[in-house]
Design a protein around this motif. Structure first.
Motif, mmCIF file in Angstrom:
data_model
loop_
_atom_site.group_PDB
_atom_site.id
_atom_site.type_symbol
_atom_site.label_atom_id
_atom_site.label_comp_id
_atom_site.label_asym_id
_atom_site.label_seq_id
_atom_site.Cartn_x
_atom_site.Cartn_y
_atom_site.Cartn_z
ATOM 1 N N GLU A 43 0.758 -1.260 0.222
ATOM 2 C CA GLU A 43 -0.359 0.102 -0.192
ATOM 3 C C GLU A 43 0.849 1.102 -0.004
ATOM 4 O O GLU A 43 2.518 0.641 0.344
ATOM 5 C CB GLU A 43 -0.649 -0.171 1.020
ATOM 6 N N LEU A 44 0.227 2.216 -0.428
ATOM 7 C CA LEU A 44 0.726 3.956 -0.600
ATOM 8 C C LEU A 44 1.018 4.612 0.700
ATOM 9 O O LEU A 44 -0.122 3.913 1.392
ATOM 10 C CB LEU A 44 0.095 4.699 -1.377
ATOM 11 N N ASN A 45 2.317 4.952 1.233
ATOM 12 C CA ASN A 45 2.729 5.060 2.693
ATOM 13 C C ASN A 45 2.107 6.387 2.945
ATOM 14 O O ASN A 45 3.119 7.261 2.108
ATOM 15 C CB ASN A 45 3.718 4.965 3.557
ATOM 16 N N ILE A 46 1.012 7.027 3.492
ATOM 17 C CA ILE A 46 0.820 8.066 3.319
ATOM 18 C C ILE A 46 1.311 9.282 4.033
ATOM 19 O O ILE A 46 1.279 10.290 3.895
ATOM 20 C CB ILE A 46 -0.999 8.749 3.074
ATOM 21 N N THR A 47 2.247 8.611 5.568
ATOM 22 C CA THR A 47 2.516 9.449 6.712
ATOM 23 C C THR A 47 3.828 10.897 5.641
ATOM 24 O O THR A 47 3.705 12.143 5.970
ATOM 25 C CB THR A 47 3.603 8.979 7.195
ATOM 26 N N ALA A 48 4.142 10.608 4.551
ATOM 27 C CA ALA A 48 5.681 11.592 3.576
ATOM 28 C C ALA A 48 4.529 12.462 2.954
ATOM 29 O O ALA A 48 5.419 14.281 2.718
ATOM 30 C CB ALA A 48 6.938 10.310 3.308
ATOM 31 N N MET A 49 3.320 12.036 2.465
ATOM 32 C CA MET A 49 2.814 12.630 1.794
ATOM 33 C C MET A 49 1.621 13.987 2.413
ATOM 34 O O MET A 49 1.800 15.411 2.252
ATOM 35 C CB MET A 49 1.937 11.661 0.868
ATOM 36 N N MET A 50 1.479 13.192 3.528
ATOM 37 C CA MET A 50 0.428 14.470 5.267
ATOM 38 C C MET A 50 1.841 14.947 5.461
ATOM 39 O O MET A 50 1.274 16.507 5.689
ATOM 40 C CB MET A 50 -0.026 13.857 5.845
ATOM 41 N N ASP A 51 2.872 15.365 5.839
ATOM 42 C CA ASP A 51 3.517 16.013 6.065
ATOM 43 C C ASP A 51 3.456 17.099 4.734
ATOM 44 O O ASP A 51 4.341 18.774 5.275
ATOM 45 C CB ASP A 51 5.211 15.302 6.412
#
Length: 194
Positions: A43-51
């Motif tokens: 899956e896509l890890n969205i933590t970096a995207m949220m930052d």
């Protein structure tokens, strides 16, 4: 009726190629299963995207928090001083200097001795200004039809030098009124900023 034919026996070379192809497919399947077993991210890890989105949001909020009325720095325009606390809005801007009248950054009328030349007037209407304001209004209406969050507000911001004659100001406002720009805002300097 034609009888079904049986496939011809494969030659040794063709059998060897078929075996190699099966081996390659098996090898690809095996590598895929090994990667999945090794814990490859599915899956896509969205933590970096949220930052990243948080940083962009803060930047945009800081940008929009500043004044939205763009006044071109010029020695010709010295707006009057006021104690108002109202914040400027992003509207059609008409700038009146002792040398010219501009819509946005585009000069539409060149003044002679601080007055609109008689050949550029039709009664109180300034045709060159009228044409440019029509273009701006059409653009704003087109944006409003496509984006309900940006309605056409019928507003005009007037950035005028404090020495502009009242008669010229009325002529500009009359021309703007002919183009559905009925609400006027005069841009002034905050007391102590001049």
């Amino acid at each position: 009726m034609a009888e079904p034919t049986t496939p011809a026996p494969l030659s040794a070379v063709e059998e060897e190629q078929l075996a190699r192809m099966r081996y390659r497919r098996a090898l690809v399947r095996k590598k895929r299963k090994e990667r999945e077993a090794a814990g490859e991210i599915k899956e896509l890890n969205i933590t970096a995207m949220m930052d990243m989105m948080t940083i962009i949001l803060v930047f945009l909020l800081k940008s929009f928090a500043s004044s939205s009325a763009a006044i071109t720095a010029s020695e010709d325009v010295r707006p009057p001083v006021s104690t108002t606390r109202a914040t400027p809005k992003d509207t059609v801007a008409v700038t009146i200097t002792p040398k010219n009248i501009m819509v946005g950054d585009k000069e539409v009328v060149r003044l002679k001795e601080g007055r609109i030349p008689a050949e550029q007037l039709q009664g109180r209407l300034v045709p060159a200004l009228d044409v440019q304001l029509k273009k701006e209004v059409e653009k704003l209406k087109y944006i409003a039809s496509r984006n309900p969050a940006a309605p056409f507000s019928h507003e005009l911001s007037v950035i005028a030098d404090k020495k502009v004659p009242y008669d010229m100001l009325l002529t500009v406002l009359y021309t703007a009124g002919q183009n559905e720009l009925e609400n006027y805002r005069f841009v002034v300097l905050k007391k102590g900023d001049d």
